[in-house]
Design an enzyme around this catalytic site. Structure first.
Site, mmCIF file in Angstrom:
data_model
loop_
_atom_site.group_PDB
_atom_site.id
_atom_site.type_symbol
_atom_site.label_atom_id
_atom_site.label_comp_id
_atom_site.label_asym_id
_atom_site.label_seq_id
_atom_site.Cartn_x
_atom_site.Cartn_y
_atom_site.Cartn_z
ATOM 1 N N ASN A 19 0.988 -1.246 0.095
ATOM 2 C CA ASN A 19 -0.083 0.280 0.032
ATOM 3 C C ASN A 19 1.099 1.189 0.038
ATOM 4 O OD1 ASN A 19 -1.603 2.084 0.523
ATOM 5 N ND2 ASN A 19 -2.554 1.075 2.377
ATOM 6 N N ARG A 50 -2.671 -2.020 -3.251
ATOM 7 C CA ARG A 50 -3.889 -1.072 -3.251
ATOM 8 C C ARG A 50 -3.710 -0.130 -4.109
ATOM 9 N NH1 ARG A 50 -4.249 3.807 0.746
ATOM 10 N NH2 ARG A 50 -6.517 4.513 0.475
ATOM 11 N N HIS A 107 -12.196 4.262 -0.335
ATOM 12 C CA HIS A 107 -12.388 3.088 0.854
ATOM 13 C C HIS A 107 -13.241 2.126 0.289
ATOM 14 C CE1 HIS A 107 -12.007 6.653 4.021
ATOM 15 N NE2 HIS A 107 -10.599 6.006 3.852
ATOM 16 N N ARG A 113 -9.513 16.861 6.479
ATOM 17 C CA ARG A 113 -9.892 17.212 5.196
ATOM 18 C C ARG A 113 -11.608 18.032 5.671
ATOM 19 N NH1 ARG A 113 -9.382 11.472 3.088
ATOM 20 N NH2 ARG A 113 -7.197 11.587 2.037
ATOM 21 N N GLU A 116 -8.617 -4.237 5.338
ATOM 22 C CA GLU A 116 -8.134 -3.927 3.964
ATOM 23 C C GLU A 116 -7.165 -4.749 3.075
ATOM 24 O OE1 GLU A 116 -8.388 0.166 5.052
ATOM 25 O OE2 GLU A 116 -8.887 0.769 2.899
#
Ligand code: ADP
Length: 399
Positions: free
Chosen positions: A7, A91, A181, A240, A384
């Site tokens: 990742n 990923r 996601h 964010r 994940e």
């Protein structure tokens, strides 16, 4: 079968080696400060660990060579030779309009990821370097698979995907909601279906970590999701903004003289919980500040929880009902008060939380609603990496 999951973030590379015979991880770690100086730390499932703060790495390709060394040599060695790795799963943050499912890596896939760099300028170039790092170590002998963060969302209907933008521009620039996601939401949906023993479910899946998104899922298929063209959309996150009146952006740009590039950087890195609280983007720091009576930390918490509740409510409307709500990722898995706050304000849906179970649930998969709750509520320890490894295995097995 052993699968290495990679990742690559903008300045980091996380890895995990997973034994797919029992779906357990064998070794994991992270390279950080790539392009600055370079550090790597890692651990093994049998309890060994290492840390090297002096690991100069100019790019993700170099970082990858440190990962291979960590797996085959030194205190955290877990394999004798790289030939024991059967496949690599990457990923990839943005598959945009080009990829709606996991893909075996070849030149055209790399070119596609490159074409999408404008939509993920920090991540997609890093993913390409990670893939190149793998090629330089493994050559073409070990299959590599890309698992795209937005792929699971590609089934969303147009009314959820298309913004109120002139349609010619939407088409010209592929300017639609892609979400992110997706790999986590897919894992969460599968876990909830397993726990409930059925998959014909209306589910609202809440992934609330530093980055955060909520997804509406029906019968395992995504109907809507809170992140948009990029991960900026939705509700406030660690750094964010989440959704804003678009004129907030143009107004502040004019007042502060921000360029488009600066604006994007600021909206991604200085807004949200950090910007409101002035304390931190990290939930643990916010918890401490709230306890100490910091008003702005408290305000950031109230806004975050209020916005999460509004999203859940709007997705119950989008799905025309709800059977289950799931909370996952760093903040939601570890903060009982957030789950309680959000659910107690959704009492009109007939939700009842088992307070004792909720207060004792941290980072593990568990049902936290009472048996007579009209909606089942779960904490799901999302994974994940495992989901990426599963999708990689599925593709590699067919080769
Ligand atoms: P990301 O993958 O987006 O970086 P994570 O899912 O790892 O995010 O979540 C990171 C967030 O989870 C941070 O805000 C962190 O403070 C929070 N977190 C992690 N552990 C705990 C905990 N024990 N209690 C409260 N918050 C936690």
């Amino acid at each position: 079968m052993k699968i290495l999951v990679v990742n690559c973030g903008s300045s980091s590379l996380k890895y995990q080696l997973i034994d797919m015979d029992n779906e357990q991880w064998i070794a994991k770690g992270v390279c950080e400060r790539i392009k600055v100086d370079g550090t790597i730390k890692g651990s093994t499932a049998d309890g060994r660990s290492f840390e090297n703060d002096n690991a100069p790495m100019n790019d993700h390709t170099q970082a990858f060579s440190y990962v291979m060394k960590a797996l085959t040599q030194g205190e955290c060695k877990v394999i004798d030779d790289i030939s024991e790795i059967d496949a690599v799963g990457h990923r990839v943050v943005q598959g945009g309009w080009l990829f709606n499912k996991a893909e075996l890596v070849d030149d055209s896939v790399v070119e596609g990821i490159r074409e999408l760099c404008d939509l993920a300028p920090l991540h997609n170039p890093a993913h390409i370097q990670g893939i190149e790092g793998c090629f330089s170590v493994f050559g073409k002998d070990v299959p590599q698979v890309c698992v795209f963060d937005n792929a699971y969302h590609s089934t969303m209907p147009d009314e959820a995907k298309v913004f109120g933008v002139p349609y010619e521009l939407t088409e010209k620039y592929h300017c639609i909601r892609y979400g992110a996601h997706g790999t986590s939401h897919k894992y969460i949906a599968a876990e909830v279906a397993r726990m409930m023993g059925r998959d014909d479910l209306k589910l609202v899946s809440c992934h609330i970590g530093n980055g955060a998104s909520i997804t509406a899922i029906e019968n395992g298929v995504v109907r809507d999701t809170s992140m948009g063209l990029t991960p900026l959309d939705g509700f406030i996150m660690g750094t964010r903004s989440g959704s804003l009146d678009p004129s907030v952006v143009t107004y502040l740009q004019e007042k502060e003289g921000w360029s488009p590039k600066e604006t994007s950087e600021i909206l991604n890195k200085k807004f949200g919980v950090l910007g409101i609280s002035g304390v931190s983007s990290d939930e643990r720091d916010i918890q401490k500040a709230v306890t100490e009576g910091n008003e702005r930390a408290l305000l950031s918490r109230k806004i975050q929880r209020y916005q999460i509740r509004k999203f859940i409510g709007s997705y119950v409307a989008a799905l025309d009902g709800v059977d289950a709500i799931a909370f996952a990722a760093g903040i939601a898995e570890n903060t009982p008060s957030l789950r309680e706050d959000v659910c107690n304000h959704l009492s009109f849906l007939g939700i009842k939380i088992d307070e004792a179970v909720n207060n004792a649930t941290f980072g593990e998969t568990k049902k936290i609603s009472t048996d007579d709750s009209k909606v089942a509520v779960f904490v799901i320890a999302t994974n994940e990496e495992l989901m990426i490894a599963r999708e990689t295995k599925q593709i590699v097995e067919k080769l």
